[in-house]
Write a protein that holds these residues in place. Structure first.
Motif, mmCIF file in Angstrom:
data_model
loop_
_atom_site.group_PDB
_atom_site.id
_atom_site.type_symbol
_atom_site.label_atom_id
_atom_site.label_comp_id
_atom_site.label_asym_id
_atom_site.label_seq_id
_atom_site.Cartn_x
_atom_site.Cartn_y
_atom_site.Cartn_z
ATOM 1 N N LYS A 32 0.832 -1.200 0.000
ATOM 2 C CA LYS A 32 0.000 0.000 0.000
ATOM 3 C C LYS A 32 0.870 1.255 0.000
ATOM 4 C CE LYS A 32 -3.659 -2.241 2.710
ATOM 5 N NZ LYS A 32 -4.473 -2.160 3.951
ATOM 6 N N GLY A 33 0.324 2.334 -0.542
ATOM 7 C CA GLY A 33 1.009 3.619 -0.488
ATOM 8 C C GLY A 33 2.079 3.829 -1.538
ATOM 9 N N LYS A 34 2.116 2.985 -2.561
ATOM 10 C CA LYS A 34 3.100 3.156 -3.631
ATOM 11 C C LYS A 34 2.601 4.227 -4.611
ATOM 12 C CE LYS A 34 5.596 -0.176 -1.988
ATOM 13 N NZ LYS A 34 6.868 0.106 -1.290
ATOM 14 N N VAL A 39 -11.432 2.062 1.027
ATOM 15 C CA VAL A 39 -10.810 3.091 1.861
ATOM 16 C C VAL A 39 -11.483 3.089 3.227
ATOM 17 C CG1 VAL A 39 -10.102 4.609 -0.031
ATOM 18 C CG2 VAL A 39 -12.398 4.831 0.921
ATOM 19 N N THR A 40 -10.885 3.782 4.173
ATOM 20 C CA THR A 40 -11.468 3.893 5.503
ATOM 21 C C THR A 40 -12.667 4.834 5.472
ATOM 22 O OG1 THR A 40 -10.107 5.783 6.145
ATOM 23 C CG2 THR A 40 -9.173 3.585 6.508
ATOM 24 N N GLN A 41 -13.468 4.775 6.526
ATOM 25 C CA GLN A 41 -14.624 5.667 6.597
ATOM 26 C C GLN A 41 -14.182 7.122 6.651
ATOM 27 O OE1 GLN A 41 -18.155 4.199 8.547
ATOM 28 N NE2 GLN A 41 -18.271 6.051 9.778
ATOM 29 N N ILE A 80 -3.770 1.634 -2.859
ATOM 30 C CA ILE A 80 -4.357 1.414 -1.535
ATOM 31 C C ILE A 80 -4.644 -0.059 -1.286
ATOM 32 C CG2 ILE A 80 -5.311 3.715 -1.208
ATOM 33 C CD1 ILE A 80 -7.933 2.792 -2.280
ATOM 34 N N SER A 81 -4.250 -0.913 -2.215
ATOM 35 C CA SER A 81 -4.356 -2.358 -2.003
ATOM 36 C C SER A 81 -2.948 -2.930 -1.902
ATOM 37 C CB SER A 81 -5.130 -3.024 -3.145
ATOM 38 O OG SER A 81 -4.540 -2.734 -4.397
ATOM 39 N N GLU A 82 -2.839 -4.116 -1.341
ATOM 40 C CA GLU A 82 -1.523 -4.727 -1.148
ATOM 41 C C GLU A 82 -0.831 -5.023 -2.475
ATOM 42 O OE1 GLU A 82 0.230 -4.979 1.373
ATOM 43 O OE2 GLU A 82 -1.164 -4.640 3.021
ATOM 44 N N VAL A 136 -11.507 7.484 -5.545
ATOM 45 C CA VAL A 136 -11.018 6.133 -5.278
ATOM 46 C C VAL A 136 -11.413 5.278 -6.472
ATOM 47 C CG1 VAL A 136 -11.217 4.110 -3.807
ATOM 48 C CG2 VAL A 136 -11.194 6.387 -2.788
ATOM 49 N N LEU A 137 -10.460 4.531 -7.014
ATOM 50 C CA LEU A 137 -10.689 3.816 -8.266
ATOM 51 C C LEU A 137 -10.431 2.323 -8.124
ATOM 52 C CD1 LEU A 137 -8.892 6.366 -10.616
ATOM 53 C CD2 LEU A 137 -11.356 6.112 -10.294
ATOM 54 N N VAL A 138 -11.238 1.547 -8.844
ATOM 55 C CA VAL A 138 -11.072 0.098 -8.948
ATOM 56 C C VAL A 138 -11.120 -0.249 -10.433
ATOM 57 C CG1 VAL A 138 -12.061 -0.372 -6.671
ATOM 58 C CG2 VAL A 138 -13.564 -0.277 -8.676
#
Length: 230
Positions: free
Chosen positions: A39-41, A180-182, A102-104, A77-79
């Protein structure tokens, strides 16, 4: 990581859906495939020169923008399938946001602007599909911006309606991935986590949504769609 767009599980929902095998193969061969672990890349930074298009093929990512004054906000936020950046509007363009995983594990495909332009000229149906995708993104973004002055409940419904239009049925259910978090979701719809929690609880009590791990199930898709259409 998919070695070809021909075997991608998201093929039917991306801009290649409905294209001929030769078009898909040529497009796939033009991609540079990137794998981000953890995450965070950073995929690209705000302010970096625009050099081509980044397509989200697996995992999830967020677009973050630093505003004047230094405040950082989450824009989207995108998928899969999503384009992480859109067509620039000026000469010597730069990325307007930072794309962060935001994913591993996150798979991204890159294609240069020149190569995509050449493919669109060669395969006109691909150009029509790309134009339709971009038009839909801009239309959804415009509607969401217009809804930001509404009460939080309506902002949340507008956000879910926009995502619903891009989602796929999962076992005959409308499930919106929310990776994502709330707190981050509250930031997107410009409210506080506490107010967002109350709005979600109200929609759940009304039988409109059902919170699920990693997402939100839409129980009244007709109502949500009508809200966005109005």
């Amino acid at each position: 990581m998919a070695t070809s767009c021909l075997v991608c599980p998201y093929l039917s929902s991306c801009i290649l859906g409905g294209q001929g095998r030769s078009t898909i193969r040529r497009f796939s061969d033009s991609l540079k495939r990137l794998l981000f672990q953890g995450k965070g890349k950073i995929v690209f930074h705000q302010g970096d020169p625009f050099d081509g298009y980044y397509l989200l093929c697996e995992g999830s990512a967020k677009l973050v923008k630093v505003l004047k004054g230094g405040r950082q906000v989450i824009i989207e936020v995108l998928v899969p399938f999503s384009m992480l950046n859109l067509i620039p509007e000026k000469e010597n363009p730069r990325h307007e946001c930072t794309a962060v995983t935001i994913s591993e594990s996150c798979e991204v495909a890159y294609i240069s602007e020149a190569r995509l332009t050449a493919l669109v000229k060669q395969f006109s149906p691909l150009g029509w599909e790309l134009a339709g995708y971009l038009s839909g993104v801009l239309r959804t973004t415009g509607r969401l911006l217009a809804c930001m002055k509404l009460p939080v409940r309506d902002r949340l419904l507008a956000y879910l309606a926009g995502k619903l239009a891009q989602s796929r049925l999962e076992h005959n259910r409308h499930v919106i991935p929310i990776p994502v978090t709330q707190r981050e979701l509250a930031e997107i719809i410009q409210t506080t986590p506490e107010t967002l929690s109350r709005s979600l609880r109200a929609l759940r009590n009304e039988g409109i949504v059902r919170p699920r791990k990693g997402g939100i199930e839409i129980l009244r898709a007709d109502l949500v769609k009508d809200f966005f259409d109005d």
